[in-house]
Structure formats: C-alpha cells, structure tokens
Design a protein around this motif. Structure first.
Motif, PDB file in Angstrom:
ATOM      1  N   MET A  17       0.844  -1.195   0.000  1.00 33.46           N
ATOM      2  CA  MET A  17       0.000   0.000   0.000  1.00 33.46           C
ATOM      3  C   MET A  17       0.877   1.242   0.000  1.00 33.46           C
ATOM      4  SD  MET A  17      -2.871   1.256   2.738  1.00 33.46           S
ATOM      5  CE  MET A  17      -1.665   1.541   4.048  1.00 33.46           C
ATOM      6  N   ASN A  18       0.467   2.230  -0.784  1.00 30.94           N
ATOM      7  CA  ASN A  18       1.175   3.503  -0.832  1.00 30.94           C
ATOM      8  C   ASN A  18       0.391   4.580  -0.086  1.00 30.94           C
ATOM      9  OD1 ASN A  18       3.300   2.489  -2.324  1.00 30.94           O
ATOM     10  ND2 ASN A  18       2.374   3.026  -4.279  1.00 30.94           N
ATOM     11  N   ILE A  19       1.122   5.491   0.495  1.00 32.39           N
ATOM     12  CA  ILE A  19       0.526   6.561   1.310  1.00 32.39           C
ATOM     13  C   ILE A  19       1.054   7.919   0.852  1.00 32.39           C
ATOM     14  CG2 ILE A  19       0.505   7.615   3.616  1.00 32.39           C
ATOM     15  CD1 ILE A  19      -1.356   5.316   3.541  1.00 32.39           C
ATOM     16  N   GLN A  20       0.158   8.889   0.763  1.00 25.98           N
ATOM     17  CA  GLN A  20       0.555  10.275   0.492  1.00 25.98           C
ATOM     18  C   GLN A  20       0.455  11.069   1.791  1.00 25.98           C
ATOM     19  OE1 GLN A  20      -2.070  13.152  -1.651  1.00 25.98           O
ATOM     20  NE2 GLN A  20      -0.435  13.123  -3.176  1.00 25.98           N
ATOM     21  N   ILE A  21       1.487  11.860   2.073  1.00 29.01           N
ATOM     22  CA  ILE A  21       1.522  12.663   3.302  1.00 29.01           C
ATOM     23  C   ILE A  21       1.247  14.119   2.967  1.00 29.01           C
ATOM     24  CG2 ILE A  21       2.857  13.254   5.352  1.00 29.01           C
ATOM     25  CD1 ILE A  21       4.824  10.998   4.489  1.00 29.01           C
ATOM     26  N   GLU A  22       0.364  14.737   3.723  1.00 26.25           N
ATOM     27  CA  GLU A  22       0.117  16.177   3.596  1.00 26.25           C
ATOM     28  C   GLU A  22       0.254  16.790   4.981  1.00 26.25           C
ATOM     29  OE1 GLU A  22      -3.804  18.761   3.052  1.00 26.25           O
ATOM     30  OE2 GLU A  22      -3.236  17.764   1.182  1.00 26.25           O
ATOM     31  N   TRP A  23       1.003  17.887   5.075  1.00 27.83           N
ATOM     32  CA  TRP A  23       1.178  18.496   6.383  1.00 27.83           C
ATOM     33  C   TRP A  23       1.353  20.007   6.268  1.00 27.83           C
ATOM     34  CZ3 TRP A  23       4.918  16.200   3.583  1.00 27.83           C
ATOM     35  CH2 TRP A  23       6.167  16.822   3.458  1.00 27.83           C
ATOM     36  N   LEU A  24       1.007  20.697   7.337  1.00 23.70           N
ATOM     37  CA  LEU A  24       1.179  22.141   7.447  1.00 23.70           C
ATOM     38  C   LEU A  24       2.477  22.417   8.190  1.00 23.70           C
ATOM     39  CD1 LEU A  24       0.017  25.068   7.221  1.00 23.70           C
ATOM     40  CD2 LEU A  24      -0.988  24.685   9.477  1.00 23.70           C
ATOM     41  N   TYR A  25       3.368  23.180   7.566  1.00 25.29           N
ATOM     42  CA  TYR A  25       4.647  23.502   8.192  1.00 25.29           C
ATOM     43  C   TYR A  25       4.649  24.980   8.574  1.00 25.29           C
ATOM     44  CZ  TYR A  25       9.672  23.801   9.022  1.00 25.29           C
ATOM     45  OH  TYR A  25      10.898  23.994   9.603  1.00 25.29           O
ATOM     46  N   LYS A  26       5.028  25.243   9.820  1.00 25.91           N
ATOM     47  CA  LYS A  26       5.016  26.614  10.330  1.00 25.91           C
ATOM     48  C   LYS A  26       6.408  26.988  10.824  1.00 25.91           C
ATOM     49  CE  LYS A  26       2.174  29.636  13.243  1.00 25.91           C
ATOM     50  NZ  LYS A  26       1.021  29.673  14.185  1.00 25.91           N
ATOM     51  N   PHE A  42       2.537  21.211   2.523  1.00 20.36           N
ATOM     52  CA  PHE A  42       3.370  20.371   1.667  1.00 20.36           C
ATOM     53  C   PHE A  42       2.682  19.024   1.446  1.00 20.36           C
ATOM     54  CE2 PHE A  42       6.300  23.358   3.578  1.00 20.36           C
ATOM     55  CZ  PHE A  42       7.127  23.711   2.513  1.00 20.36           C
ATOM     56  N   THR A  43       2.868  18.486   0.262  1.00 20.69           N
ATOM     57  CA  THR A  43       2.299  17.183  -0.085  1.00 20.69           C
ATOM     58  C   THR A  43       3.378  16.314  -0.710  1.00 20.69           C
ATOM     59  OG1 THR A  43       0.147  18.211  -0.534  1.00 20.69           O
ATOM     60  CG2 THR A  43       0.484  15.977  -1.368  1.00 20.69           C
ATOM     61  N   SER A  44       3.493  15.094  -0.229  1.00 24.74           N
ATOM     62  CA  SER A  44       4.490  14.173  -0.774  1.00 24.74           C
ATOM     63  C   SER A  44       3.898  13.391  -1.937  1.00 24.74           C
ATOM     64  CB  SER A  44       4.937  13.185   0.311  1.00 24.74           C
ATOM     65  OG  SER A  44       3.922  12.203   0.539  1.00 24.74           O
ATOM     66  N   GLN A  45       4.754  12.674  -2.673  1.00 27.44           N
ATOM     67  CA  GLN A  45       4.263  11.718  -3.649  1.00 27.44           C
ATOM     68  C   GLN A  45       3.768  10.473  -2.908  1.00 27.44           C
ATOM     69  OE1 GLN A  45       7.438  12.399  -2.960  1.00 27.44           O
ATOM     70  NE2 GLN A  45       8.857  10.865  -3.792  1.00 27.44           N
ATOM     71  N   GLN A  46       3.162   9.548  -3.640  1.00 29.56           N
ATOM     72  CA  GLN A  46       2.745   8.290  -3.029  1.00 29.56           C
ATOM     73  C   GLN A  46       3.990   7.497  -2.637  1.00 29.56           C
ATOM     74  OE1 GLN A  46      -0.279   6.907  -2.355  1.00 29.56           O
ATOM     75  NE2 GLN A  46      -1.511   8.604  -3.115  1.00 29.56           N
ATOM     76  N   LEU A  47       4.028   7.040  -1.387  1.00 28.74           N
ATOM     77  CA  LEU A  47       5.191   6.329  -0.862  1.00 28.74           C
ATOM     78  C   LEU A  47       4.764   5.003  -0.249  1.00 28.74           C
ATOM     79  CD1 LEU A  47       6.665   9.379   1.086  1.00 28.74           C
ATOM     80  CD2 LEU A  47       7.593   8.449  -1.050  1.00 28.74           C
ATOM     81  N   VAL A  56      -1.947  14.682   7.416  1.00 30.48           N
ATOM     82  CA  VAL A  56      -3.011  13.847   6.841  1.00 30.48           C
ATOM     83  C   VAL A  56      -2.371  12.747   6.012  1.00 30.48           C
ATOM     84  CG1 VAL A  56      -5.047  13.775   5.358  1.00 30.48           C
ATOM     85  CG2 VAL A  56      -4.591  15.807   6.759  1.00 30.48           C
ATOM     86  N   LEU A  57      -2.773  11.498   6.257  1.00 23.92           N
ATOM     87  CA  LEU A  57      -2.247  10.333   5.550  1.00 23.92           C
ATOM     88  C   LEU A  57      -3.355   9.747   4.684  1.00 23.92           C
ATOM     89  CD1 LEU A  57      -0.461   8.721   8.634  1.00 23.92           C
ATOM     90  CD2 LEU A  57       0.541  10.238   6.922  1.00 23.92           C
ATOM     91  N   THR A  58      -3.111   9.672   3.385  1.00 25.27           N
ATOM     92  CA  THR A  58      -4.146   9.228   2.442  1.00 25.27           C
ATOM     93  C   THR A  58      -3.597   8.129   1.553  1.00 25.27           C
ATOM     94  OG1 THR A  58      -4.970  11.505   2.393  1.00 25.27           O
ATOM     95  CG2 THR A  58      -5.839   9.988   0.732  1.00 25.27           C
ATOM     96  N   ASP A  59      -4.366   7.049   1.381  1.00 26.91           N
ATOM     97  CA  ASP A  59      -3.906   5.972   0.502  1.00 26.91           C
ATOM     98  C   ASP A  59      -4.387   6.210  -0.930  1.00 26.91           C
ATOM     99  OD1 ASP A  59      -6.580   5.112   0.305  1.00 26.91           O
ATOM    100  OD2 ASP A  59      -6.344   3.598   1.861  1.00 26.91           O
ATOM    101  N   ALA A  60      -4.092   5.266  -1.823  1.00 30.78           N
ATOM    102  CA  ALA A  60      -4.408   5.427  -3.241  1.00 30.78           C
ATOM    103  C   ALA A  60      -5.903   5.435  -3.521  1.00 30.78           C
ATOM    104  CB  ALA A  60      -3.732   4.319  -4.046  1.00 30.78           C
ATOM    105  N   TYR A  61      -6.689   5.005  -2.538  1.00 32.11           N
ATOM    106  CA  TYR A  61      -8.149   4.967  -2.710  1.00 32.11           C
ATOM    107  C   TYR A  61      -8.830   6.128  -2.001  1.00 32.11           C
ATOM    108  CZ  TYR A  61      -6.919   0.257  -4.164  1.00 32.11           C
ATOM    109  OH  TYR A  61      -6.338  -0.814  -4.798  1.00 32.11           O
TER     110      TYR A  61
END
Length: 218
Positions: A1-10, A19-24, A46-51
């Motif tokens: 399973m791949n996961i995309q990471i999204e986070w707020l950096y301050k 920032f948003t990562s690629q699918q990892l 926020v952690l989101t999978d391919a679905y």
C-alpha cells in the motif's frame, strides 16, 4: 500500500505552507512522518492511501507491523520467446521483493507449445509471473511489471486496444487474477537490455534448460 503525506509547516516567525508528498510505500511514509514530527513545526498531518481513504498515525503503524512479514516492494520482469516454425515458446520472469527486512530474487522459466505468436508468449509469461505472486501470498499492494514488449505493456496499461482474440483472452485472465489478489499493477516498458535476465530465462526454456531458483540479495 502507498501513502501520500500532507502536512502544514510553520516557521518560527509564523510563516506557514502546506506540503504534499508523492505516493510512498507505507513503511517509508511512516518513517518520514516520524522525522517530520520531530521538527516540532508540522501540524495537521493527513495520511491518504491510493483509494482516498485517510489513516491515523496509529492505524498506519499497526498496518506496517502487520505486513512486516509479507512480501513488499515487488517488481517483476517478464519475457517470452517464440519459434514460429515449431510454435514452441519459452517463458521467463524475475521477481524482486523484500520480506522481513531482507531482499530476494526469484528466477523461473517454463516451456510451452501451441501458442500463436510472440505477443501471446509475452502475455503467457506475464500471466505465469502472476501465479508466482499467488504462491508468495502477495495481495492488496502495488506491483511493478516491466517488459520489453511494447504491445503487451501498452495494451495492459489500457493505452492500446486489443484486437486479437487470443490476446484479449490473456488480458482478461490477467486482469481477473490481479483483481482477485487486490493488486494494483503498474506497467512499464523497458529496453531489451534492461530485461536481459527474463530474456535469458525464456531462451533457456526454449533450449530445454529449466530454471527455478530463489536467492537472498545483499
């Protein structure tokens, strides 16, 4: 399973950006999340999978622990050789994967007859490699399939239509097997030189040399 990471950096002065990562791969995403959190400046991760399903950090850690003993990061190279005068074919495939923190390679081939073309031999080799995934208990993950047949790769990727009846039947069987395993395929066309391992296995099968081996890689 791949996961995309999204986070707020301050930053220290209050500037912020998302920032948003690629699918990892899940395990890699988990390591990055731990590293990001250590900065003390990341919020709203926020952690989101391919679905498009979201995961909590606790859920992801549990998932990574559960799949630690299952094959991961699977890549398959496949090739088929065909002799038009005898209608004999050699099929070869190489499977690279990681399991329990170790890397492995499986090399296998098979001799078959009664096929109609080199393209059908390529499809048969791809189909045979998926049977290996069943033996390894690979499921509900992304698998990379690499071959030097542009016809098979583009047709399986949905980029080219499949007109020949026998090829369409192979494509349907492959799609059904992958769906049953919950595998998301990624098809990539590679140059013959990059596929020489699988090509050699197919040639050896035509010459009556059977290969069936598994090796731990350093």
């Amino acid at each position: 399973m791949n996961i995309q990471i999204e986070w707020l950096y301050k930053t220290k002065n209050g500037a912020q950006a998302v920032f948003t990562s690629q699918q990892l791969p899940a395990a890699q995403a988990l390591m990055l999340v731990d590293d990001i959190m250590q900065t003390g400046r990341a919020k709203n991760i926020v952690l989101t999978d391919a679905y498009d399903s979201t995961w909590t950090l606790k859920e992801l850690k549990k998932y990574v622990q559960e799949i630690a003993s299952e094959p991961q990061n699977v890549t398959i190279y496949f090739d088929g050789g065909f002799q038009r005068d005898t209608r004999q074919a050699g099929l070869g495939y190489v499977v690279y994967f990681e399991q329990d923190g170790k890397a492995y390679r499986i090399r296998k081939n098979a001799f078959v007859d009664g096929l109609l073309s080199n393209n059908e031999a390529e499809y048969a080799a791809l189909h045979l490699s998926i049977r290996e995934l069943e033996e390894l208990n690979v499921h509900h993950t992304t698998v990379s399939f690499k071959g030097d047949s542009q016809v098979v790769i583009q047709q399986m990727a949905g980029e080219w239509p499949v007109y020949e009846k026998e090829l369409a039947e192979w494509a349907d069987k492959i799609d059904k097997r992958l769906a049953k395993l919950g595998i998301t395929p990624v098809y990539e066309h590679v140059a013959r030189k990059q596929n020489e391992e699988a090509d050699r296995l197919a040639t050896q099968a035509l010459n009556g040399i059977e290969i069936d081996g598994k090796k731990e890689l350093t």
